[in-house]
Design a protein around this motif. Structure first.
Motif, PDB file in Angstrom:
ATOM      1  N   ASP A   1       0.295   3.203   9.886  1.00 46.65           N
ATOM      2  CA  ASP A   1       0.407   3.260   8.530  1.00 46.65           C
ATOM      3  C   ASP A   1      -0.344   4.305   7.779  1.00 46.65           C
ATOM      4  N   SER A   2      -1.532   4.427   8.201  1.00 39.62           N
ATOM      5  CA  SER A   2      -2.382   5.535   7.567  1.00 39.62           C
ATOM      6  C   SER A   2      -1.630   6.911   7.847  1.00 39.62           C
TER       7      SER A   2
ATOM      8  N   GLN B   1      -1.965  -0.115  12.068  1.00 36.36           N
ATOM      9  CA  GLN B   1      -2.669   0.474  11.037  1.00 36.36           C
ATOM     10  C   GLN B   1      -2.932   2.102  10.919  1.00 36.36           C
TER      11      GLN B   1
ATOM     12  N   CYS C   1     -11.210  -8.411   3.554  1.00 33.85           N
ATOM     13  CA  CYS C   1     -10.344  -7.047   3.129  1.00 33.85           C
ATOM     14  C   CYS C   1      -9.142  -7.699   2.229  1.00 33.85           C
TER      15      CYS C   1
ATOM     16  N   TYR D   1      -6.387  -6.220   1.862  1.00 34.63           N
ATOM     17  CA  TYR D   1      -5.292  -5.792   2.374  1.00 34.63           C
ATOM     18  C   TYR D   1      -4.759  -6.501   3.786  1.00 34.63           C
ATOM     19  N   CYS D   2      -5.883  -6.809   4.516  1.00 38.00           N
ATOM     20  CA  CYS D   2      -5.698  -7.534   5.907  1.00 38.00           C
ATOM     21  C   CYS D   2      -6.476  -8.672   6.168  1.00 38.00           C
TER      22      CYS D   2
ATOM     23  N   HIS E   1      -7.391   1.814   4.389  1.00 39.52           N
ATOM     24  CA  HIS E   1      -6.092   1.193   3.776  1.00 39.52           C
ATOM     25  C   HIS E   1      -6.032   2.372   2.705  1.00 39.52           C
TER      26      HIS E   1
ATOM     27  N   ILE F   1       0.733  -1.171   0.094  1.00 32.85           N
ATOM     28  CA  ILE F   1       0.077   0.047  -0.092  1.00 32.85           C
ATOM     29  C   ILE F   1       0.860   1.400  -0.006  1.00 32.85           C
TER      30      ILE F   1
END
Length: 429
Positions: A205-206, A202, A272, A274-275, A292, A96
């Motif tokens: 990450d965001s 998360q 999801c 992504y996860c 995400h 991502i």
DNA sequence: CTGGGGACGGGGCCC
DNA sequence: TGGGCCCCGTCCCCA
């Protein structure tokens, strides 16, 4: 007569020069870490650098320096390694951010490959679905997380292809005629121990994804001044392309419900890509995916802040701009329309009880309920009902927007900095 | 260091 | 089925 190994040899040499800091004429600063590189290589690889270096082409004698905060040093390492080797080390965790960085750096081929990588994950979801459908054992894997390895593919040598292309059906691809020999796709069993991000991760990450990029050149600063918090939550400039990716993902997700046959009543679930998060409804997955992708389709018309969810925007609006909390901000006592007043501070509004108002020595503002009702998102014109004020609200929002600085009642402000500088813009970005 | 405010993600309910 | 709304828990920032 063409020597097929020449290209790879040349790139290898350049990479060697980069590692030994030979002829490097460009420094890239990413969150404090310095990367050395060659201007011409960056120019040839990234639309962003092409633009940046074009602007600086007159000063070729001076070493170029670029500073990034939009992504992590690890991510840029992946990008730079790719530039100098043609090998992109993608994992379920970095894809991502790599895609986001590639989007920012305008490296379309990398974006495409990231897309393919994600799509591969979706294919895995399909296989997973098949596997679940074939399961009859109730005990088998109740959470849907444990699963065996699917594949770990490697790129095959393909030196003759002059054009970029992707062959997603095989899960392999070639960038600019340079094939990949390394595609670090983690086997699912391995990803299980790595991929599930905690909420904290998360969020981090965001945060990384949403950090503004800052260049050393003054002309390249972010479009408007923003506080740390704004920087944390506002979109990166890769927003648009992310939305495109999102559209693709959305389209793909339509076909990836996962059924868990371990219950008496089969429950459809949506996983999801992504996860490992699984939700019951497609709408919930759509909502979840935004955490995400960083997509924030709901802008606050009062302060410009964008939100990933309408209810969060709604909550923000009520809390920050409508003074819905019937609590005196100063003494924390409960207030009513009789015992307190709404106070405006920039675009922010809150309540003070009459006593605290007297202490501060201010009056409340006149309110125009009708005008405020028109303050809605242009892109959400059919949702204006949520902007309706409660009956005790009678101040004009439009008034605030148009003349925000003139009618300030209180100027103590910690966030006025961003508010006084920032125009209220409808749905741009 | 701590508590409050705000943001944000997940879940659930209602229409 | 999707949108809207609400509640809850967690995290971060700031005073």
């Amino acid at each position: 007569m063409e020597i097929s190994t020449h290209q790879s040899h040349l790139l290898q040499q350049l990479n060697e020069q980069r590692r030994q800091d030979v002829f490097c004429d460009c420094s890239i600063l990413v969150e404090g870490k310095v990367f050395k590189a060659h201007r011409n290589v960056l120019f040839a690889s990234s639309g962003y650098f092409k633009m940046l270096l074009s602007q600086n082409s007159k000063e070729t004698s001076q070493p170029t320096t670029a500073t990034f905060q939009a992504f992590s040093p690890d991510t840029f390492t992946v990008i730079l390694d790719f530039v100098y080797s043609g090998k992109l080390s993608l994992t379920g965790q970095n894809v991502i951010e790599v895609m986001s960085a590639a989007s920012f750096l305008q490296m379309t081929d990398v974006i495409s490959v990231c897309k393919t990588f994600i799509k591969s994950s979706l294919d895995i979801s399909e296989k997973e679905k098949d596997r679940y459908f074939s399961l009859s054992d109730k005990d088998a894997n109740s959470n849907g997380i444990e699963r065996s390895s699917f594949y770990s593919s490697g790129w095959q040598e393909e030196s003759s292809s002059p054009h970029s292309h992707l062959s997603s059906d095989q899960g392999t691809g070639v960038i600019s005629g340079k094939s990949w020999s390394k595609y670090n796709y983690h086997p699912a069993s391995q990803r299980n121990t790595q991929q599930p991000l905690t909420k904290h991760e998360q969020r981090k990450d965001s945060i990384k994804k949403s950090k503004h990029l800052r260049l050393s050149q003054p002309s390249e600063v972010a479009p408007y001044k923003s506080s740390k918090r704004e920087a944390r939550t506002s979109d990166s400039s890769s927003h648009i392309s992310q939305s495109e990716e999102q559209a693709q993902i959305d389209a793909d997700m339509d076909s990836t419900p996962v059924s868990y046959p371990y219950d008496d009543l089969p429950r459809m679930r949506f996983k999801c890509p992504y996860c490992t998060h699984v939700v019951k409804r497609k709408a919930d997955l759509k909502r979840h995916l935004r955490c995400h992708t960083g997509e924030r389709p709901y802008p606050c018309q009062a302060c410009g802040k964008r939100f990933s969810r309408l209810d969060h925007l709604s909550s923000h609006f009520r809390t920050i701009h409508q003074a819905c909390k019937l609590i005196c901000r100063k003494c924390k006592r409960h207030v009513t329309d009789l015992t307190g007043q709404v106070v405006q501070e920039g675009t922010r509004r809150y309540r003070l009880c009459n006593e605290c108002l007297a202490e501060v020595g201010i009056d409340s503002l006149p309110i125009d309920l009708e005008a405020e009702q028109h303050l809605m998102s242009p892109s959400d014109g059919d949702k204006d009902s949520r902007w309706h004020l409660s009956e005790d609200e009678n101040r004009s929002y439009v008034e605030i927007v148009e003349d925000g600085s003139a009618d300030l009642v209180i100027q103590q402000v910690d966030d006025s900095e961003e508010e006084e500088e920032k125009e209220i813009k409808p749905n741009i970005r």
